[in-house]
Design an enzyme around this catalytic site. Sequence first.
Site, mmCIF file in Angstrom:
data_model
loop_
_atom_site.group_PDB
_atom_site.id
_atom_site.type_symbol
_atom_site.label_atom_id
_atom_site.label_comp_id
_atom_site.label_asym_id
_atom_site.label_seq_id
_atom_site.Cartn_x
_atom_site.Cartn_y
_atom_site.Cartn_z
ATOM 1 N N HIS A 70 49.450 29.107 43.245
ATOM 2 C CA HIS A 70 50.809 29.540 42.935
ATOM 3 C C HIS A 70 51.106 29.409 41.443
ATOM 4 C CE1 HIS A 70 55.393 28.803 43.387
ATOM 5 N NE2 HIS A 70 55.156 30.111 43.437
ATOM 6 N N HIS A 112 58.119 33.052 35.194
ATOM 7 C CA HIS A 112 58.823 33.070 36.469
ATOM 8 C C HIS A 112 60.336 33.097 36.286
ATOM 9 C CE1 HIS A 112 60.904 31.151 39.900
ATOM 10 N NE2 HIS A 112 60.068 31.892 40.616
#
Length: 331
Positions: A70, A112
């Site tokens: 991730h 992100h």
Amino acid sequence: MLPIGDEVVCFSAVFLLLLLGTRSVPGASFLTAFLYVFMVTFSFPPVPVEQALRVLRPRAPYGGVLAVAHRGGRHDAPENTLAAIAEAGRNGAAAVQLDLSFTADGVAVLMHDETLDRTTNGSGPVDKVQFVQLRRLDAAVHHRLKDRFGGERVPTLREAVEECIRHQLNIFINVKDQPDKAALVLHEMFQKFPVLYNSSMVSSFEPKVVYKMRQTDPGVVTALAHRPWRLSHFSDGSPRSLSTWSQMWMGALDVLLDWALHHVLWKLCGVSAILMQKDFISLDYVQNWLDRGVEVVGWNVNTAVEKDFYQSLLRIGYITDSLLEDCDSQY
């Protein structure tokens, strides 16, 4: 979680809802037929199964199950950096999940958050900063291993793709917004590196992003990401609004979104996978999607017990923050 039904059940439910709303059998019949024709006309067929499986079930050392780092493995190295990609390769990941963003001058980079504050020594929105300014920032300054990775920079999308190819890692590219720009940039990247068609997937929580990607390049493997109740609740379960009526309204929208994803949106976009929050996955859920030719990938799976469950029982891929040890999930 709403169960997945076949087309007959889906359009029967639509007809009944429209009938309740219009109180007219002809009107409800016409609208249901219109929706069916719309779906047939504008839906994208999924990519060939063989191609999707090369992305979703490649070489997988963890018991034959795909382990995806991730944001490159955000616990093991600074997230969304070249160091994280290299570390994921060394730690045995078969793929990495990366987040696409854009600077003020339109450069595709990995980030992100909407702002720079959490992961770098900069501040403010990413899309308000020129790339040359972004390049000066330290992307490891707030990481627990900053002494080891200090000075790591925010990479461009191309640099990240080249690093993944170098380490023979598949890529899950997450797109949050700007569907037109993202689709164009990603199409050009796939054209530049054709190997990506068999090693990469574009995903998003936003159906419009996935639909635009399929519209721009039907050959790209895609996925819809989902967390039930995300409109009304934060990832930690706390409500987004203190207003009872607002919370009830957002909850109703959550139910509608959940139903639409499981019955309409996945087929409209022609996705090959569903990226589902781990707490809502079961054997029946996985099988229901497999019956429709769609793979399920769980996120974020961060303990040895959970990983063993995915490897030995569910037998599906999972996204994890660490390939090395148990860690907390932070979405």
